[in-house]
Design a protein around this motif. Structure first.
Motif, PDB file in Angstrom:
ATOM      1  N   ASN A  80       0.839  -1.193   0.000  1.00  0.00           N
ATOM      2  CA  ASN A  80       0.000   0.000   0.000  1.00  0.00           C
ATOM      3  C   ASN A  80       0.875   1.244   0.000  1.00  0.00           C
ATOM      4  O   ASN A  80       2.067   1.185   0.307  1.00  0.00           O
ATOM      5  CB  ASN A  80      -0.932  -0.018   1.205  1.00  0.00           C
ATOM      6  CG  ASN A  80      -2.006  -1.089   1.077  1.00  0.00           C
ATOM      7  OD1 ASN A  80      -3.025  -0.882   0.435  1.00  0.00           O
ATOM      8  ND2 ASN A  80      -1.769  -2.253   1.683  1.00  0.00           N
ATOM      9  N   ALA A 100       1.540   5.617   0.755  1.00  0.00           N
ATOM     10  CA  ALA A 100       1.402   6.622   1.811  1.00  0.00           C
ATOM     11  C   ALA A 100       1.906   7.960   1.319  1.00  0.00           C
ATOM     12  O   ALA A 100       2.661   8.034   0.340  1.00  0.00           O
ATOM     13  CB  ALA A 100       2.180   6.199   3.057  1.00  0.00           C
ATOM     14  N   GLN A 154      -6.440   0.183   3.165  1.00  0.00           N
ATOM     15  CA  GLN A 154      -5.082   0.043   3.671  1.00  0.00           C
ATOM     16  C   GLN A 154      -5.005  -0.667   5.019  1.00  0.00           C
ATOM     17  O   GLN A 154      -4.253  -1.633   5.189  1.00  0.00           O
ATOM     18  CB  GLN A 154      -4.426   1.420   3.769  1.00  0.00           C
ATOM     19  CG  GLN A 154      -3.017   1.381   4.309  1.00  0.00           C
ATOM     20  CD  GLN A 154      -2.333   2.737   4.298  1.00  0.00           C
ATOM     21  OE1 GLN A 154      -1.831   3.188   5.311  1.00  0.00           O
ATOM     22  NE2 GLN A 154      -2.298   3.396   3.159  1.00  0.00           N
ATOM     23  N   VAL A 186      -3.002  -4.029   5.818  1.00  0.00           N
ATOM     24  CA  VAL A 186      -1.785  -3.905   6.619  1.00  0.00           C
ATOM     25  C   VAL A 186      -1.841  -4.868   7.803  1.00  0.00           C
ATOM     26  O   VAL A 186      -0.877  -5.598   8.084  1.00  0.00           O
ATOM     27  CB  VAL A 186      -1.578  -2.455   7.103  1.00  0.00           C
ATOM     28  CG1 VAL A 186      -0.518  -2.392   8.198  1.00  0.00           C
ATOM     29  CG2 VAL A 186      -1.161  -1.567   5.935  1.00  0.00           C
ATOM     30  N   THR A 221       4.447  -0.746   3.241  1.00  0.00           N
ATOM     31  CA  THR A 221       3.969   0.600   2.932  1.00  0.00           C
ATOM     32  C   THR A 221       5.056   1.282   2.120  1.00  0.00           C
ATOM     33  O   THR A 221       6.178   1.468   2.604  1.00  0.00           O
ATOM     34  CB  THR A 221       3.684   1.401   4.211  1.00  0.00           C
ATOM     35  OG1 THR A 221       2.711   0.699   5.007  1.00  0.00           O
ATOM     36  CG2 THR A 221       3.159   2.778   3.879  1.00  0.00           C
TER      37      THR A 221
END
Length: 423
Positions: A302, A304, A329, A333, A346
C-alpha cells in the motif's frame, strides 16, 4: 421494471425525489450515463446528495456538481479536483465499512446507480468491474437504476437478478479505463525493494499505479503466486499469461484470483470476461479479517504520503490539501503483518515537491491512517525499514536510514528526544 433503450430517454425525475441520497458504483464500475444524467438533471430535482468511493471518469468537476452535493471516502482518482475547490464531503472510513454503513442506514441510500453487464440465459447480470459495496446499495435502495452496458465483461462472482432492477438503461460504451502509469526511476527503485519480500507461493495484494505496476513487472521469475486483493490492474494479466500467478498454493480459493474491483483497460476487461480464474467479491469477503487470516505468506503493498519517525502512516492529507484516502489500507496492513510468512509493505518516495520535502517526517502534516502499532515494513527508493517488534528509538533509526540523505541529519536531530527518552 422500466427498460430504456436510448439513454436520451432517461428522465430521472420519474425515479428520484427531492432530497434523495444516491449511492453510485465506483472506479471503472462508474455508471457514466447515469452520472451524466444526474449532472444534467440534478438541479431541476433539487436537494440531491450522492456518494461514490472513488472516481476515475473525470465527470465530477467542481462545475458539474453544482446541482447536488457529493461525498466520498477520499480524494482518490479524479476527485482530487473537488477537494481543491472544497466541493467534496470526505467521510473518513475504510472501504470495508461502506457496505455495513449502507446496511445500517448510517450512509443513506435511497437510490442506487450501478453499472452491470448484459444478462445471461438465466436473467442474471454480472456486476462486472466492481463488486465491493454494490450489493449493499441494491439491497437498501428504494429504487435501483442500472446502466446495462454490453461492453462490460460478465465476471464470475457477484450476480444481480434482473428483477432487482427498477430501471434498466441499455447502453454500449467503453467503460471507464485507467491506463498504466508511467514508471519512473524512483518508482522502479521502490519496487525493487518491495518485490524482494515476495517469494514463490506468496499471496499478493496491491493497488494500481506506478509502484504497484513496477512491482508486478519484477515478479516474472516467481512461481505459483496467489492473488487476494481489493483492486487489480492490467499487470495481473501479464502474470497470469506468464504462468506466474496460479493461486495453486492458497489454502482457500485455490486456483482463483479474488478481487473486488478491476481498474485498468479493455485488455484487462477482455481477460476477465467469463474467466473462472477471477472471482469478483464484496468487501465483506475481500477485506474480511477472518478470511484474510486463512492466507499464509500474504504480502500486502500500500502507499502513503508520509511516515513519521515512530511509524505512523498518513495516506490522506498533506497540510490543508486532501489528496488521498483511507481505502482498504488498514485491513490489509493488519492482515499482511499477521500472516505467517507474510509482510505488510507501505511504499512511498522519500521526498515530495521535487525533493524539497521529506516524506519520512519528524511529525505528520495530516491524520494518522495506519497506526504505528499496525505498521510492518516501510519502503522508499533508499531501502526498507522493518519496524514490527522494534522499539520507538530503533524505528526512528531505521526510518532515518531510508530517508533521502539530504534530510537525514535534520531527522536525526529531531529523533534525539526519542533516542534519549526511548519514546
Amino acid at each position: 421494471m422500466k427498460v430504456i433503450r436510448e439513454a436520451g430517454g432517461l428522465d430521472l425525475s420519474q425515479f428520484l425525489h427531492p432530497g434523495d441520497r444516491i449511492v453510485m458504483g465506483q472506479a471503472c464500475g462508474e455508471p457514466t450515463t447515469l452520472i451524466e444524467a444526474l449532472i444534467d438533471q440534478g438541479p431541476g430535482i433539487g436537494g440531491l446528495s450522492a456518494f461514490i468511493a472513488t472516481s476515475f471518469s473525470g465527470l465530477f468537476t467542481p462545475a458539474a456538481t453544482h446541482g447536488f452535493s457529493l461525498s466520498s471516502m477520499g480524494a482518490i482518482g479524479a476527485l482530487r479536483s473537488l477537494t481543491k475547490e472544497h466541493k467534496l464531503g470526505v467521510i473518513p472510513c475504510h472501504v470495508s465499512q461502506i457496505g455495513p454503513m449502507i446496511e445500517a442506514g448510517t450512509l443513506g441510500c435511497d437510490v442506487a446507480f450501478i453499472q452491470v453487464s448484459t444478462a445471461d440465459a438465466n436473467g442474471n447480470h454480472s456486476l462486472g468491474l466492481v463488486s465491493d459495496y454494490v450489493q449493499a446499495a441494491v439491497a437498501k435502495a428504494r429504487v435501483v437504476v442500472a446502466e446495462v452496458n454490453d461492453q462490460v465483461p460478465f465476471t464470475h462472482g457477484e450476480l444481480l437478478p434482473a428483477d432487482r432492477i427498477d430501471c434498466a438503461v441499455h447502453v454500449s460504451r467503453t467503460p471507464v479505463e485507467v491506463p498504466r502509469a508511467r514508471i519512473g526511476e524512483t518508482d522502479a527503485a521502490i519496487a525493487a525493494h518491495a518485490a524482494s519480500y515476495i517469494e514463490d507461493g506468496s499471496v499478493i495484494q496491491t493497488g494500481v499505479g506506478a509502484v504497484p505496476d513496477a512491482v508486478l513487472r519484477l515478479l516474472r521469475d516467481r512461481k505459483d503466486l496467489g492473488v487476494h486483493s481489493g483492486m487489480l490492474g492490467d499487470g495481473l494479466v501479464d502474470l497470469v499469461e506468464a504462468g506466474v500467478v496460479t493461486n495453486a498454493r492458497k489454502r482457500i480459493d485455490s486456483g482463483v484470483s479474488v478481487n473486488g474491483a478491476l481498474i485498468g483497460t479493455r485488455r484487462l476487461y477482455a481477460f476477465a470476461h467469463r474467466n473462472p480464474r477471477i472471482r469478483m467479491c464484496t468487501t465483506a469477503y475481500t477485506h474480511d479479517a477472518a478470511v484474510l487470516a486463512q492466507l499464509d505468506n500474504l504480502v500486502t503493498i500500500n502507499s502513503a504520503m508520509e511516515v513519521d519517525l515512530t511509524g505512523q502512516v498518513n495516506a490522506e492529507q498533506s497540510g490543508s490539501a486532501y489528496l488521498g484516502g483511507t481505502g482498504g489500507q488498514v485491513d490489509f496492513v493488519r492482515a499482511g503483518a499477521r500472516s505467517p510468512g507474510g509482510h505488510a509493505i507501505t511504499a512511498l518516495p522519500a521526498t515530495a515537491k521535487r525533493g524539497t520535502i521529506s516524506r519520512i517526517a519528524a511529525h505528520l502534516s495530516g491524520p494518522v491512517t495506519t497506526a504505528r502499532s499496525d505498521v510492518d515494513v516501510i519502503v522508499t527508493e533508499f531501502g526498507s525499514a522493518e519496524l514490527r517488534g522494534q522499539s520507538l528509538a530503533e524505528r526512528a533509526r531505521r526510518l532515518i536510514a531510508i530517508a533521502h540523505p539530504d534530510f537525514q541529519e535534520e531527522l536525526a536531530r529531531e529523533a534525539h528526544i526519542i533516542q534519549r527518552r526511548g519514546f
